[in-house]
Write a protein that holds these residues in place. Sequence first.
Motif, mmCIF file in Angstrom:
data_model
loop_
_atom_site.group_PDB
_atom_site.id
_atom_site.type_symbol
_atom_site.label_atom_id
_atom_site.label_comp_id
_atom_site.label_asym_id
_atom_site.label_seq_id
_atom_site.Cartn_x
_atom_site.Cartn_y
_atom_site.Cartn_z
ATOM 1 N N ARG A 36 12.813 12.702 0.502
ATOM 2 C CA ARG A 36 11.585 12.992 1.255
ATOM 3 C C ARG A 36 10.526 11.918 1.048
ATOM 4 O O ARG A 36 9.849 11.516 1.984
ATOM 5 C CB ARG A 36 10.998 14.332 0.821
ATOM 6 N N TYR A 37 10.335 11.507 -0.203
ATOM 7 C CA TYR A 37 9.282 10.550 -0.552
ATOM 8 C C TYR A 37 9.907 9.383 -1.296
ATOM 9 O O TYR A 37 10.242 9.481 -2.465
ATOM 10 C CB TYR A 37 8.225 11.231 -1.432
ATOM 11 N N LYS A 38 10.063 8.274 -0.629
ATOM 12 C CA LYS A 38 10.797 7.124 -1.175
ATOM 13 C C LYS A 38 10.095 6.460 -2.359
ATOM 14 O O LYS A 38 10.731 5.890 -3.217
ATOM 15 C CB LYS A 38 11.006 6.073 -0.081
ATOM 16 N N ASN A 39 8.775 6.534 -2.429
ATOM 17 C CA ASN A 39 8.057 5.752 -3.430
ATOM 18 C C ASN A 39 7.652 6.548 -4.673
ATOM 19 O O ASN A 39 6.743 6.163 -5.378
ATOM 20 C CB ASN A 39 6.813 5.131 -2.813
ATOM 21 N N LEU A 40 8.351 7.643 -4.984
ATOM 22 C CA LEU A 40 8.032 8.441 -6.163
ATOM 23 C C LEU A 40 8.695 7.865 -7.402
ATOM 24 O O LEU A 40 9.779 7.296 -7.337
ATOM 25 C CB LEU A 40 8.514 9.884 -5.988
ATOM 26 N N ASP A 41 8.020 8.053 -8.542
ATOM 27 C CA ASP A 41 8.588 7.665 -9.823
ATOM 28 C C ASP A 41 9.581 8.737 -10.252
ATOM 29 O O ASP A 41 9.229 9.901 -10.412
ATOM 30 C CB ASP A 41 7.468 7.534 -10.857
ATOM 31 N N LYS A 42 10.828 8.351 -10.404
ATOM 32 C CA LYS A 42 11.903 9.303 -10.688
ATOM 33 C C LYS A 42 11.694 10.022 -12.015
ATOM 34 O O LYS A 42 11.955 11.217 -12.132
ATOM 35 C CB LYS A 42 13.241 8.577 -10.686
ATOM 36 N N LYS A 43 11.193 9.310 -13.023
ATOM 37 C CA LYS A 43 10.968 9.937 -14.329
ATOM 38 C C LYS A 43 9.916 11.035 -14.244
ATOM 39 O O LYS A 43 10.050 12.077 -14.883
ATOM 40 C CB LYS A 43 10.533 8.889 -15.356
ATOM 41 N N ARG A 44 8.887 10.811 -13.460
ATOM 42 C CA ARG A 44 7.829 11.812 -13.304
ATOM 43 C C ARG A 44 8.353 13.035 -12.571
ATOM 44 O O ARG A 44 8.057 14.168 -12.937
ATOM 45 C CB ARG A 44 6.648 11.211 -12.546
ATOM 46 N N VAL A 45 9.178 12.819 -11.555
ATOM 47 C CA VAL A 45 9.769 13.932 -10.807
ATOM 48 C C VAL A 45 10.688 14.746 -11.710
ATOM 49 O O VAL A 45 10.650 15.979 -11.689
ATOM 50 C CB VAL A 45 10.547 13.418 -9.570
ATOM 51 N N VAL A 46 11.477 14.080 -12.537
ATOM 52 C CA VAL A 46 12.390 14.773 -13.449
ATOM 53 C C VAL A 46 11.601 15.612 -14.450
ATOM 54 O O VAL A 46 11.928 16.779 -14.685
ATOM 55 C CB VAL A 46 13.316 13.777 -14.181
ATOM 56 N N SER A 47 10.561 15.047 -15.031
ATOM 57 C CA SER A 47 9.802 15.793 -16.039
ATOM 58 C C SER A 47 9.080 16.988 -15.425
ATOM 59 O O SER A 47 9.079 18.080 -16.008
ATOM 60 C CB SER A 47 8.811 14.881 -16.764
ATOM 61 N N LEU A 48 8.491 16.823 -14.249
ATOM 62 C CA LEU A 48 7.816 17.947 -13.597
ATOM 63 C C LEU A 48 8.808 19.025 -13.172
ATOM 64 O O LEU A 48 8.532 20.220 -13.304
ATOM 65 C CB LEU A 48 7.027 17.464 -12.382
ATOM 66 N N THR A 49 9.957 18.622 -12.696
ATOM 67 C CA THR A 49 10.971 19.594 -12.291
ATOM 68 C C THR A 49 11.475 20.372 -13.496
ATOM 69 O O THR A 49 11.653 21.592 -13.420
ATOM 70 C CB THR A 49 12.137 18.887 -11.583
ATOM 71 N N ASN A 50 11.700 19.692 -14.609
ATOM 72 C CA ASN A 50 12.108 20.378 -15.833
ATOM 73 C C ASN A 50 11.072 21.413 -16.258
ATOM 74 O O ASN A 50 11.418 22.532 -16.616
ATOM 75 C CB ASN A 50 12.323 19.389 -16.979
ATOM 76 N N GLU A 51 9.802 21.040 -16.214
ATOM 77 C CA GLU A 51 8.733 21.974 -16.572
ATOM 78 C C GLU A 51 8.760 23.202 -15.671
ATOM 79 O O GLU A 51 8.669 24.329 -16.145
ATOM 80 C CB GLU A 51 7.364 21.311 -16.448
ATOM 81 N N LEU A 52 8.872 22.975 -14.376
ATOM 82 C CA LEU A 52 8.819 24.092 -13.430
ATOM 83 C C LEU A 52 10.063 24.963 -13.504
ATOM 84 O O LEU A 52 9.970 26.184 -13.348
ATOM 85 C CB LEU A 52 8.608 23.559 -12.015
ATOM 86 N N LEU A 53 11.225 24.375 -13.740
ATOM 87 C CA LEU A 53 12.433 25.181 -13.880
ATOM 88 C C LEU A 53 12.376 26.042 -15.136
ATOM 89 O O LEU A 53 12.775 27.195 -15.129
ATOM 90 C CB LEU A 53 13.667 24.282 -13.903
ATOM 91 N N PHE A 54 11.863 25.483 -16.215
ATOM 92 C CA PHE A 54 11.730 26.243 -17.458
ATOM 93 C C PHE A 54 10.701 27.352 -17.298
ATOM 94 O O PHE A 54 10.881 28.465 -17.761
ATOM 95 C CB PHE A 54 11.374 25.330 -18.619
ATOM 96 N N GLU A 55 9.608 27.028 -16.609
ATOM 97 C CA GLU A 55 8.524 27.989 -16.378
ATOM 98 C C GLU A 55 9.009 29.174 -15.541
ATOM 99 O O GLU A 55 8.645 30.308 -15.800
ATOM 100 C CB GLU A 55 7.381 27.282 -15.649
ATOM 101 N N SER A 56 9.851 28.919 -14.563
ATOM 102 C CA SER A 56 10.292 29.987 -13.675
ATOM 103 C C SER A 56 11.343 30.879 -14.324
ATOM 104 O O SER A 56 11.582 31.983 -13.866
ATOM 105 C CB SER A 56 10.816 29.411 -12.362
ATOM 106 N N ARG A 57 11.989 30.412 -15.405
ATOM 107 C CA ARG A 57 12.977 31.238 -16.099
ATOM 108 C C ARG A 57 12.329 32.227 -17.054
ATOM 109 O O ARG A 57 12.923 33.210 -17.417
ATOM 110 C CB ARG A 57 13.946 30.366 -16.890
ATOM 111 N N ILE A 58 11.121 31.957 -17.491
ATOM 112 C CA ILE A 58 10.452 32.833 -18.469
ATOM 113 C C ILE A 58 9.886 34.051 -17.791
ATOM 114 O O ILE A 58 9.552 34.127 -16.703
ATOM 115 C CB ILE A 58 9.350 32.059 -19.215
#
Length: 58
Positions: A36-58
């Motif tokens: 969707r967004y070609k110019n995103l920093d992959k490391k930032r996307v991975v870290s935010l996704t990890n946070e949100l996936l962990f948050e939604s499991r609790i």
Amino acid sequence: MSNLILRKEIRSVIRNSGQVANSKMLCSIVKLMNMRYKNLDKKRVVSLTNELLFESRI
């Protein structure tokens, strides 16, 4: 793109997936966000996704 907007987009993908959020979704979400967004920093996307996936499991 700010972290707030990126979090909103990732939450939307998780909600609209129709599946229970788990760690196996990480790769697919990161690929989707990079398509969707070609110019995103992959490391930032991975870290935010990890946070949100962990948050939604609790």
